[in-house]
Each structure stands twice: as C-alpha cells, then as structure tokens.
Design a protein around this motif. Sequence first.
Motif, mmCIF file in Angstrom:
data_model
loop_
_atom_site.group_PDB
_atom_site.id
_atom_site.type_symbol
_atom_site.label_atom_id
_atom_site.label_comp_id
_atom_site.label_asym_id
_atom_site.label_seq_id
_atom_site.Cartn_x
_atom_site.Cartn_y
_atom_site.Cartn_z
ATOM 1 N N VAL A 125 37.093 -57.648 4.973
ATOM 2 C CA VAL A 125 38.151 -56.765 5.716
ATOM 3 C C VAL A 125 37.794 -57.270 6.911
ATOM 4 C CG1 VAL A 125 39.448 -54.608 6.128
ATOM 5 C CG2 VAL A 125 39.724 -55.918 3.728
ATOM 6 N N ALA A 126 36.486 -56.789 7.029
ATOM 7 C CA ALA A 126 35.914 -56.286 8.927
ATOM 8 C C ALA A 126 35.606 -58.172 8.753
ATOM 9 C CB ALA A 126 34.702 -56.025 8.547
ATOM 10 N N VAL A 177 38.995 -59.211 10.738
ATOM 11 C CA VAL A 177 38.931 -58.984 11.813
ATOM 12 C C VAL A 177 38.920 -59.649 12.914
ATOM 13 C CG1 VAL A 177 38.952 -56.836 13.794
ATOM 14 C CG2 VAL A 177 38.852 -56.717 11.516
ATOM 15 N N PHE A 178 37.040 -60.048 12.938
ATOM 16 C CA PHE A 178 36.911 -61.376 13.988
ATOM 17 C C PHE A 178 37.555 -63.144 13.736
ATOM 18 C CE2 PHE A 178 33.489 -58.363 13.582
ATOM 19 C CZ PHE A 178 33.440 -57.318 15.036
ATOM 20 N N MET A 187 40.650 -62.611 15.099
ATOM 21 C CA MET A 187 40.755 -62.812 16.863
ATOM 22 C C MET A 187 40.166 -64.266 17.378
ATOM 23 S SD MET A 187 41.963 -59.829 17.945
ATOM 24 C CE MET A 187 41.091 -59.885 19.702
ATOM 25 N N ILE A 188 38.818 -64.239 16.399
ATOM 26 C CA ILE A 188 39.107 -66.195 17.016
ATOM 27 C C ILE A 188 39.732 -67.081 16.269
ATOM 28 C CG2 ILE A 188 36.783 -68.331 16.229
ATOM 29 C CD1 ILE A 188 34.949 -65.756 15.817
ATOM 30 N N GLY A 229 43.890 -57.409 11.392
ATOM 31 C CA GLY A 229 43.703 -57.215 11.981
ATOM 32 C C GLY A 229 43.472 -57.654 12.997
ATOM 33 N N ALA A 238 45.262 -54.769 14.455
ATOM 34 C CA ALA A 238 44.768 -53.547 14.680
ATOM 35 C C ALA A 238 43.832 -53.411 15.723
ATOM 36 C CB ALA A 238 43.817 -53.245 13.793
ATOM 37 N N VAL A 239 43.325 -54.446 15.925
ATOM 38 C CA VAL A 239 42.480 -55.444 17.500
ATOM 39 C C VAL A 239 43.025 -54.783 18.661
ATOM 40 C CG1 VAL A 239 40.951 -56.161 18.658
ATOM 41 C CG2 VAL A 239 40.457 -56.215 16.809
ATOM 42 N N VAL A 251 44.500 -51.530 19.269
ATOM 43 C CA VAL A 251 43.228 -50.438 20.043
ATOM 44 C C VAL A 251 42.771 -50.176 21.191
ATOM 45 C CG1 VAL A 251 40.688 -50.496 19.715
ATOM 46 C CG2 VAL A 251 42.053 -50.076 17.708
ATOM 47 N N TYR A 252 42.971 -51.661 21.786
ATOM 48 C CA TYR A 252 43.179 -52.476 22.891
ATOM 49 C C TYR A 252 44.277 -51.574 24.380
ATOM 50 C CZ TYR A 252 39.668 -55.798 22.155
ATOM 51 O OH TYR A 252 39.269 -57.018 21.868
ATOM 52 N N ARG A 305 45.614 -48.624 23.002
ATOM 53 C CA ARG A 305 45.725 -47.302 22.052
ATOM 54 C C ARG A 305 46.774 -46.770 21.733
ATOM 55 N NH1 ARG A 305 42.464 -44.085 26.462
ATOM 56 N NH2 ARG A 305 40.643 -44.869 26.925
ATOM 57 N N VAL A 311 47.678 -47.263 15.218
ATOM 58 C CA VAL A 311 45.705 -47.989 14.754
ATOM 59 C C VAL A 311 45.552 -47.360 12.961
ATOM 60 C CG1 VAL A 311 43.888 -46.788 15.826
ATOM 61 C CG2 VAL A 311 45.316 -47.978 17.049
ATOM 62 N N ASN A 336 44.902 -48.948 8.564
ATOM 63 C CA ASN A 336 43.408 -48.005 8.916
ATOM 64 C C ASN A 336 43.602 -47.030 7.730
ATOM 65 O OD1 ASN A 336 40.687 -48.694 10.377
ATOM 66 N ND2 ASN A 336 42.257 -47.681 11.873
ATOM 67 N N ILE A 338 44.548 -50.596 5.157
ATOM 68 C CA ILE A 338 43.381 -50.980 4.955
ATOM 69 C C ILE A 338 42.714 -50.778 3.662
ATOM 70 C CG2 ILE A 338 41.158 -51.949 5.724
ATOM 71 C CD1 ILE A 338 42.255 -52.873 8.537
#
Lengths: 318, 286
Positions: A255-256, A259-260, A263-264, A271, A274-275, A278-279, A281, A286, A290, A293
């Motif tokens: 799961v972690a 996220v990456f 994004m990539i 993921g 969520a990111v 977070v950016y 807020r 969020v 969570n 997950i």
Amino acid sequence: MAHQAYLIRRLLTIPPMLVGISLVLFLAINLAPGGPESFFIAEDMNTQMAEQLRESLGLNQPLHVRYWRWLTRVVVGDLGFSLSGGIPTTQLILDRLGATLLLTTTSLVIAVVISVIVGVISAVHQYSTLDRVISALAYFGMSFPTFWLGIMLILLFSVTLRWLPPSGMSEFGKEGDLLSRISFLVLPVIALSAVDIGGFVRFVRASMLDVLRMDYVRTARAKGLAEKVVVYRHSLRNALIPTVTVIGMAARSLVAGAVFVEMIFAWPGLGRLAVNAVYRRDYPVVMGVNIVIALFVVVTSLIVDILYLYLDPRIEYE
Amino acid sequence: MSSGVAVATSGVRFWRQLRRHPLALGGGAAILFIFLVALLAPLVSPYDPIAQDLDKRLQGPSPSHWLGTDTFGRDVLSRIIWGARISLLIGVGSIALAIVVGTAFGAVAGFYGKRTDWTVMRIVDLFLAVPGLFVIMVIVALVGPSISLTVLLIAFIFWPSTARIIRAVVLALRAQDFVEAARAVGADGPRIIVRHILPNTAAPVIVQFTLQIARAIILESGLSYLGLGTQPPTPSWGNILSEAQPHLRIAPWVATFSGMAIWLTTLCFNFLGDGLRDALDPRLQV
C-alpha cells in the motif's frame, strides 16, 4: 470448534482496531498546529468572520464531540464531503479503489509466482552459481527505492526505447483494448513488485531449505522417489505455509509502495488521491482514504490468519 | 576473569563468522566510507552544494562536474555528498530513537508478562496497523516539514517491530537461570531488566538497527521526494531526485545518480545487516 471461537474473537478485535487508528489520525489532524481549519480560515480574515465559519463547519465544538460525529457517520458509510469540490468522499474513494486494487493485486500475484519459482530453484541448487546470482539479485531488488526504480523504468522503456507508456492507466479511445491496458500496467507493476520479489525469494528459499532438511523428506528420498516428486509434491507445499505470513505482512508495504508508484506513473488510484488530499489539506478525504487503507491491511492480516489455519492443521490458535 | 575470556572467544567467533560474508564486509566498508564522506563533506565536496551557476545548467558528466549539474547549474556530486549527511543523520537518528522506545516497551512487556504484556502488545498491534506513511504525510503537511520532525515520525513508524522482537527475546531470557539467580539475591524488576536482560538483547538490537536504517533511508528519501521531507535548497537524496524528474528527458543523470546513492547505500546496509545476523545469532541463519 476452537477455530470458530478464535475467528469470532479475531473478528471482534477489528472494530476497536479501526477506532484506534482513526483516533490516532483524527488527533494528528486536529491537534497539529494549523489544524483542519487552515483550509478555510485565512490569516488575514477578521475574527468575526472566522468565528462564523468555525461555527458553520462545527469546528467550534469540542474534539470528542467532533470525533463522535465523524465516527457515527462513518459507520453508515458516510465519510463526509471533500473540501475541494464538495464531492462525497465515499464516491471519490469508490472511483479510485478499482485502480489501486488492480495495481496492488496484480503486483502481489506476480511477486508471489515469481518468488516461489525462483526461490525453489535457488534452494534446490543451494550454493551453486545460480543460487548466488539469484541471492544477489534478490538483494538488489529488496534495496530498491520504489520511486527511483519507477523513474528509471520510465527513462529506459518509455523515454529511450519508447516501448511502453510512461503514465496513466489507459489510452483515450482504447479503453476496451486489453493489450493496450496491459501495456499501461507493465511498468507500474514491475516498480511495485520488485521490492517484494527480493524479500519473498529469500524467504521462500530459506523456508524450502528448512523443509528439505526434514526427516520425512529424507524418508521420501530413501524410498526411491524421484527428486522432482520429493521437491514439488512433498516439500514445496509445506515450505509455502510460512510464506503466507510474509504475504500478509507485504500488504502494508504494498500500500505504501502504491502511493509512490501512483504518483510517478499518474495512476488514478487511492494513493494519488491521498497525497493530493494531503497537499490540499482536504482532511475528510485524508481520513476517509486512511480508514479504507487501514481496513484493507487489517482484513488482509485476518485472511492470512484464516488461511494459515486451513493450510497447517498443526496450528492451534488459543 | 572468565567473562573476559567468554567475550574474547565470542568476539573471535563473530569475526570468523563475519569473514565468511564478503558481501557483509564489503557493505560495512562502504558504509564506513559513506559516513566518512558525509562527515568530511565541507572538505571533500568539490563545489558549494547550493551555489547556483545558471550558465552551466543541466550539463552532463564532465571532468569539472563528474556527475553533471542540475537545473540551477549546481554540482550534482556535491549535492549528493551533502545529501548523505541528511540521509544518514535521519536514518541513524530515527532508528536509534525507535530502538530505544521499542526496546523499552518490548522489555517491559516480555519481562512483566500478563496484563502489562497484553496491553503493550495491543498498542504495538495498533501502531503496526496504522498506515504509517499516510500519518506521516498528514502530520508533516500540517506541522510543516523539518529534520527533527522527520526523525520523530520515522521513529514512530519503526518502534513497534523492535518492540515485538525484543519482547520475544526477553520472554525467552526471563525463564533462564541467571535471571532467577539475580532475583534470588534480591534484585528488583528494573534492575534485572537493565543489568541482566538488556545486555543479552544486544545481538538482535544490532541486527535490527542495521536493517532498519536501510528502510528509514528509503522512507526519508521518499518523503523528500514527495516534498514532505528535507526542503530545498538543502540537498537530500530524495529531493535531488524529485527536482530532477521534470528534466528526466534532457538531463537523466541527475535522477540516475541521486537515486543510485539511495539504492547502493540501502544495499550496503542490507548486506551488513544480514551478515551480522548470521554472525551474531546462529539460530536465525537464513
């Protein structure tokens, strides 16, 4: 009977676990300087206006009241509304859940299949050159930072060789084309599974070596069974039992890692959601992501425990 | 004096075991080298890591800039060297903290057992189920990124697994004769834990320390990559990589070298950790 009692008790631990996790998150969000109101309340806003906003959002209420309100809504599937856009969080999550599940389950299945095959080969040929090469590669794999591996894959296969698409989940107008869809999946899955393959291979090898040393395997050899039968019929099945645990633990890292990878590769999954939340807020999103997950991780570990019961009759949970 | 002899022989055995692991020795040597370079960064780095030279933007590797320059004309090698300081500081610092907290909880749970054990282990389970990366992202976004916060939060993710391991070790130690003997001469709980039990947990602690540093370094660079760790212009391996990504097509070397620093360092810690595990704890051999 003992199994049933264990399962019931095990199931009963899930709700308090989820409440605990959500409480940790809720406190983190609300006690951090700035807190959730920083999304709405600008520093230069006059106090009266700020007060009105707080009241209309319920942010003037004490913490426990707010948490209780959040919790009672979540129980009926209402995760609140996204602060940016006003879309229900539940909707946002459901829209992206499929993409993340596709990415993570494909990676997990591929990681397990490859590591079982490679791990067994490595164990059967212990200390051979092949075994050493596999071990070295496993170390390389498990040491990869997922995000860097992803970037390097894009650099090689998308920028330089132009074989595979660098981002997204499908090509516009070709959503129904299976081959095109798979081509989008290849690089993200490699990036996500490489680390796990490294770890699993070493684990399968070790567990296989343990089994191959056992008396019953020696007996099987002694009575003249072919090596293939000894390895695949007698040893592999037992060697795979402990491997199940590792797969359970991998759920969290998967799961972690997702996220990456999301994004990539601009993969439209949880993921990424969520990111970006977070950016921005966007705290209802969020919290929502969570909880989903956490639920995923907790349920996976439950499934692993249950699988274990059926795979290994010797195990008795008290 | 017999204890001195015991230490000497176990030291000899340790070296003999470790020598059988050329990869672990190599990894250890490389880690020493990286530490040294990080420590001596002001002396060994060829350029100022944050000095911009806009005439020399995105130049490939050359004799004057071995690893090329980035989008602001900064020397990539110098940035990676200074970035090593941040990565190692956060990796070592956060895991040291995690080990202290994890050992304390694990030792108390394992030694006192019963209710204490149950309570501590449920807390550990809870923390193990928390999606750590997300909690870190949330808190950093709200509080604002800083090195000390990153150290704290990474420690927060890693302490539960140490607590689990230490608890298991202490459970086994608790029943041994020397603990009984200490109790018989009147030592109380805290004293037995500190003087008799903790020294015997050194082996798993050292192994855990080495292997977890590898993971902490990856996590720190991941956070920096997402913009939630070390903030530019201060170089960290993760933020160099993140800044390099938009220029991947024209300047692939920046992303390649900065990521390679993370990868190779992690690899060395993994080599060393596994070698140490084999040398220190024959029962755990993989």
